[in-house]
Design a protein around this motif. Structure first.
Motif, PDB file in Angstrom:
ATOM      1  N   VAL A  41     -16.858  -4.077  23.931  1.00 23.26           N
ATOM      2  CA  VAL A  41     -16.393  -5.060  23.187  1.00 23.26           C
ATOM      3  C   VAL A  41     -15.040  -5.748  23.727  1.00 23.26           C
ATOM      4  O   VAL A  41     -14.279  -4.844  24.629  1.00 23.26           O
ATOM      5  N   TRP A  42     -15.024  -7.023  23.541  1.00 22.84           N
ATOM      6  CA  TRP A  42     -13.605  -7.603  23.955  1.00 22.84           C
ATOM      7  C   TRP A  42     -12.566  -7.204  23.185  1.00 22.84           C
ATOM      8  O   TRP A  42     -12.592  -6.822  22.048  1.00 22.84           O
ATOM      9  N   PRO A  43     -11.314  -6.942  23.862  1.00 18.79           N
ATOM     10  CA  PRO A  43     -10.123  -6.492  22.960  1.00 18.79           C
ATOM     11  C   PRO A  43      -9.755  -7.585  22.146  1.00 18.79           C
ATOM     12  O   PRO A  43      -9.911  -8.817  22.222  1.00 18.79           O
ATOM     13  N   LYS A  44      -9.039  -7.271  21.133  1.00 20.34           N
ATOM     14  CA  LYS A  44      -8.645  -8.045  20.067  1.00 20.34           C
ATOM     15  C   LYS A  44      -7.376  -9.144  20.711  1.00 20.34           C
ATOM     16  O   LYS A  44      -6.368  -8.221  21.584  1.00 20.34           O
ATOM     17  N   LYS A 104     -23.042  -9.468   1.833  1.00 22.85           N
ATOM     18  CA  LYS A 104     -22.175  -9.274   2.890  1.00 22.85           C
ATOM     19  C   LYS A 104     -20.897  -9.654   2.919  1.00 22.85           C
ATOM     20  O   LYS A 104     -20.049  -9.172   3.428  1.00 22.85           O
ATOM     21  N   ARG A 105     -20.514 -10.725   2.124  1.00 18.50           N
ATOM     22  CA  ARG A 105     -19.183 -10.986   1.808  1.00 18.50           C
ATOM     23  C   ARG A 105     -18.359  -9.844   1.098  1.00 18.50           C
ATOM     24  O   ARG A 105     -17.258  -9.568   1.744  1.00 18.50           O
ATOM     25  N   ASN A 106     -19.000  -9.008   0.281  1.00 23.28           N
ATOM     26  CA  ASN A 106     -18.188  -7.904  -0.483  1.00 23.28           C
ATOM     27  C   ASN A 106     -18.069  -6.724   0.509  1.00 23.28           C
ATOM     28  O   ASN A 106     -17.278  -5.849   0.285  1.00 23.28           O
ATOM     29  N   THR A 107     -18.805  -6.546   1.744  1.00 25.56           N
ATOM     30  CA  THR A 107     -18.434  -5.332   2.271  1.00 25.56           C
ATOM     31  C   THR A 107     -17.711  -5.339   3.254  1.00 25.56           C
ATOM     32  O   THR A 107     -17.230  -6.695   3.833  1.00 25.56           O
ATOM     33  N   GLY A 108     -17.034  -4.490   3.609  1.00 26.47           N
ATOM     34  CA  GLY A 108     -15.803  -4.616   4.590  1.00 26.47           C
ATOM     35  C   GLY A 108     -16.247  -4.783   6.248  1.00 26.47           C
ATOM     36  O   GLY A 108     -17.524  -4.396   6.352  1.00 26.47           O
ATOM     37  N   LYS A 109     -15.638  -5.422   6.872  1.00 23.78           N
ATOM     38  CA  LYS A 109     -16.062  -5.534   8.142  1.00 23.78           C
ATOM     39  C   LYS A 109     -15.839  -4.101   9.120  1.00 23.78           C
ATOM     40  O   LYS A 109     -14.945  -3.683   9.005  1.00 23.78           O
ATOM     41  N   GLU A 110     -16.943  -3.977   9.668  1.00 22.84           N
ATOM     42  CA  GLU A 110     -16.906  -2.597  10.432  1.00 22.84           C
ATOM     43  C   GLU A 110     -16.733  -3.075  11.924  1.00 22.84           C
ATOM     44  O   GLU A 110     -17.146  -4.284  12.318  1.00 22.84           O
ATOM     45  N   GLU A 111     -16.073  -2.221  12.554  1.00 26.20           N
ATOM     46  CA  GLU A 111     -15.627  -2.098  13.923  1.00 26.20           C
ATOM     47  C   GLU A 111     -17.020  -2.258  14.823  1.00 26.20           C
ATOM     48  O   GLU A 111     -17.992  -1.490  14.519  1.00 26.20           O
ATOM     49  N   PRO A 112     -17.264  -3.188  15.614  1.00 26.90           N
ATOM     50  CA  PRO A 112     -18.514  -3.255  16.799  1.00 26.90           C
ATOM     51  C   PRO A 112     -18.451  -1.973  17.647  1.00 26.90           C
ATOM     52  O   PRO A 112     -17.431  -1.374  17.884  1.00 26.90           O
ATOM     53  N   GLN A 113     -19.713  -1.388  17.888  1.00 23.39           N
ATOM     54  CA  GLN A 113     -19.817  -0.509  18.623  1.00 23.39           C
ATOM     55  C   GLN A 113     -20.174  -0.789  20.226  1.00 23.39           C
ATOM     56  O   GLN A 113     -20.574  -2.007  20.436  1.00 23.39           O
ATOM     57  N   LYS A 119      -4.077 -11.776  20.027  1.00 26.67           N
ATOM     58  CA  LYS A 119      -2.921 -11.890  19.125  1.00 26.67           C
ATOM     59  C   LYS A 119      -3.331 -12.284  17.907  1.00 26.67           C
ATOM     60  O   LYS A 119      -2.698 -11.974  16.764  1.00 26.67           O
ATOM     61  N   SER A 120      -4.222 -13.330  17.767  1.00 26.70           N
ATOM     62  CA  SER A 120      -4.414 -13.865  16.418  1.00 26.70           C
ATOM     63  C   SER A 120      -5.482 -12.802  15.773  1.00 26.70           C
ATOM     64  O   SER A 120      -6.002 -13.091  14.717  1.00 26.70           O
ATOM     65  N   GLY A 121      -6.120 -11.772  16.149  1.00 25.18           N
ATOM     66  CA  GLY A 121      -6.861 -10.683  15.728  1.00 25.18           C
ATOM     67  C   GLY A 121      -8.374 -11.173  16.052  1.00 25.18           C
ATOM     68  O   GLY A 121      -9.297 -10.235  15.584  1.00 25.18           O
ATOM     69  N   ASP A 122      -8.755 -12.048  16.540  1.00 22.23           N
ATOM     70  CA  ASP A 122     -10.182 -12.410  17.085  1.00 22.23           C
ATOM     71  C   ASP A 122     -10.762 -11.484  18.464  1.00 22.23           C
ATOM     72  O   ASP A 122      -9.507 -10.953  18.886  1.00 22.23           O
ATOM     73  N   ARG A 123     -11.704 -11.666  18.771  1.00 20.36           N
ATOM     74  CA  ARG A 123     -12.272 -11.102  20.129  1.00 20.36           C
ATOM     75  C   ARG A 123     -12.679 -12.092  21.015  1.00 20.36           C
ATOM     76  O   ARG A 123     -13.778 -12.464  21.102  1.00 20.36           O
ATOM     77  N   SER A 124     -11.709 -13.002  21.363  1.00 21.05           N
ATOM     78  CA  SER A 124     -12.151 -14.234  22.069  1.00 21.05           C
ATOM     79  C   SER A 124     -12.102 -13.803  23.532  1.00 21.05           C
ATOM     80  O   SER A 124     -11.228 -13.030  24.281  1.00 21.05           O
ATOM     81  N   SER A 125     -13.332 -14.044  24.243  1.00 21.00           N
ATOM     82  CA  SER A 125     -13.473 -13.692  25.694  1.00 21.00           C
ATOM     83  C   SER A 125     -12.713 -14.792  26.624  1.00 21.00           C
ATOM     84  O   SER A 125     -12.234 -14.619  27.657  1.00 21.00           O
ATOM     85  N   MET A 126     -12.149 -15.792  25.991  1.00 17.17           N
ATOM     86  CA  MET A 126     -11.409 -16.898  26.803  1.00 17.17           C
ATOM     87  C   MET A 126      -9.933 -16.435  27.101  1.00 17.17           C
ATOM     88  O   MET A 126      -9.617 -16.425  28.391  1.00 17.17           O
ATOM     89  N   ALA A 127      -9.281 -15.799  26.181  1.00 24.47           N
ATOM     90  CA  ALA A 127      -8.055 -15.430  26.334  1.00 24.47           C
ATOM     91  C   ALA A 127      -7.943 -14.253  27.424  1.00 24.47           C
ATOM     92  O   ALA A 127      -7.406 -14.147  28.315  1.00 24.47           O
TER      93      ALA A 127
END
Length: 141
Positions: free
Chosen positions: A73-76, A61-70, A78-86
């Motif tokens: 989804v929440w928009p990214k 799991k660590r070595n595989t690249g992160k795939e975009e969720p299908q 500024k910090s790059g995460d998908r926070s619902s709070m902001a």
């Protein structure tokens, strides 16, 4: 290396606890220790195999690249995460900006430092402002 070492240490501790005086003083303790030792013989290879399997899956799991969720989804942020709070704060601030409280209400929302714990008062204020008139309600919706 560490897992077999740990199992060996546990077995030695059980052997020490089984000392000869336990046969007379507390035979139940002696028998329980004996059962534990007998369970280690068939159980140790299974525990080690399980640990190796978990480690292998973890590294895979660590070595595989992160795939975009299908899907939706929440928009990214500024910090790059998908926070619902902001995102929720920005949505409420945009809705409040067109209401009767206008930019003052939006500024209070965006300047809130403890949003996670204080959003309720802003939502209540938003509902109160939207109830002032039908036009305000439609504009803030």
């Amino acid at each position: 290396v560490l897992y077999p070492t740990g199992i060996t240490g546990e077995i030695l501790q059980v052997l020490v606890a089984m000392g000869a005086h336990w046969k007379v003083a507390n035979p139940l303790w002696y028998r329980m220790c004996l059962i534990i030792l007998l369970l280690y013989v068939p159980g140790s290879p299974g525990m080690i195999g399980n640990m190796w399997g978990n480690r292998k899956r973890s590294f895979k799991k660590r070595n595989t690249g992160k795939e975009e969720p299908q899907g939706v989804v929440w928009p990214k942020t500024k910090s790059g995460d998908r926070s619902s709070m902001a995102t929720n704060r920005n949505i409420l601030a945009a809705a409040a900006a067109v209401g009767p409280g206008a930019m003052e209400a939006a500024a209070r929302i965006t300047e809130e430092k403890k949003w996670r714990f204080a959003y309720k008062k802003h939502v209540l204020d938003h509902v109160t402002q939207s109830l002032q008139s039908p036009d305000a309600c439609l504009a803030m919706a």
